[in-house]
Design an enzyme around this catalytic site. Sequence first.
Site, PDB file in Angstrom:
ATOM      1  N   ARG A  18     -21.292  -7.812 -62.169  1.00  0.00           N
ATOM      2  CA  ARG A  18     -21.134  -6.120 -62.592  1.00  0.00           C
ATOM      3  C   ARG A  18     -21.057  -4.833 -61.804  1.00  0.00           C
ATOM      4  O   ARG A  18     -21.747  -3.838 -61.375  1.00  0.00           O
ATOM      5  CB  ARG A  18     -22.489  -5.889 -63.649  1.00  0.00           C
TER       6      ARG A  18
ATOM      7  N   SER B  34     -24.800  -1.569 -72.369  1.00  0.00           N
ATOM      8  CA  SER B  34     -25.931  -2.822 -71.301  1.00  0.00           C
ATOM      9  C   SER B  34     -26.195  -1.390 -71.053  1.00  0.00           C
ATOM     10  O   SER B  34     -25.868  -1.230 -69.513  1.00  0.00           O
ATOM     11  CB  SER B  34     -25.741  -4.079 -71.308  1.00  0.00           C
TER      12      SER B  34
ATOM     13  N   GLU C 274     -27.244  -0.997 -65.461  1.00  0.00           N
ATOM     14  CA  GLU C 274     -25.800  -1.242 -65.149  1.00  0.00           C
ATOM     15  C   GLU C 274     -24.711  -0.012 -65.953  1.00  0.00           C
ATOM     16  O   GLU C 274     -23.846   0.270 -65.068  1.00  0.00           O
ATOM     17  CB  GLU C 274     -25.276  -2.082 -66.302  1.00  0.00           C
TER      18      GLU C 274
END
Length: 291
Positions: free
Chosen positions: A161, A210, A281
């Site tokens: 990520r 998320s 995130e």
Amino acid sequence: MTRIDEGVPLSGFTTIGTGGPAAAFARPRTLAELEQALGWAGERGLAVVTVGLGSNLLAADAGVEALVLRLEGELAGTGTEGELLVAGGGAPNAVCLHRARAAGLGGFEFACAIPGTTGGGVWMNAGAYGSDWSEILVRAFVVTTGGSGWLTPRELGLSYRHSELRHGQVVARVELRLTPRPEAEIRALVADLQTKRKATQPTNRRTFGSVFKNPPHELGAGAMLEACGLKGYRVGGAVISPRHANFIENAGGATTADCLAVMREARRRARERFGVELVHEVELLGPLDPP
């Protein structure tokens, strides 16, 4: 020269529906227009950010002192060349998946769970269901005020990520290496993944995706926050999803400040109960204190 507007509310361009005005906003459709827009920002000392489809973003309620870009036209187009999927950085993942399926190319099915663009996928090395951009990306064409060029996954620094890209570096074009697969198999796999996603995530609610990265722990972020009793926790119009604790829903009138307050409490409880520091995130735009 692409049109540049001032004071455009970013709440209309983020999936969570929050965010104040951008100092400047443009929708370049060609590489030349993109380069002109970057030059315009450089002359004025303005930072440059790209919003894609507005997922994975929290923009400050006070606004963002930057030129905000949304790539359109040929910068959002898609096509195939042999086993390559070639797309503009602004191309929606859903459109790219449709194009790949029509060409009998598999390997991009996981992106059906990611409501963003190919450029955004490179920016955060987006992933789902055990796959991510680093596994299929051949190279990305990145444009800056100082020049342009192709970068490989290694040069982009892709990891979980994460990429080494920074604001002002605009992913204008992407090449993805896919594999031949019967269209029926692609359809079946996508249907299965979409069923799983709808069963566990609030797909019919306004979220930014998320909230936190999964930590190096036996529990993922969602399971950890659920164990902390946070499902349904609310500040103002922002509420932790009753369906999946790693999502924040806009339950009506939410602000970015509300979302950040929820995130701070989530981090506090995860740290207190599990000794884990959760890392967000979601990308933060504007004058915001990280949660």
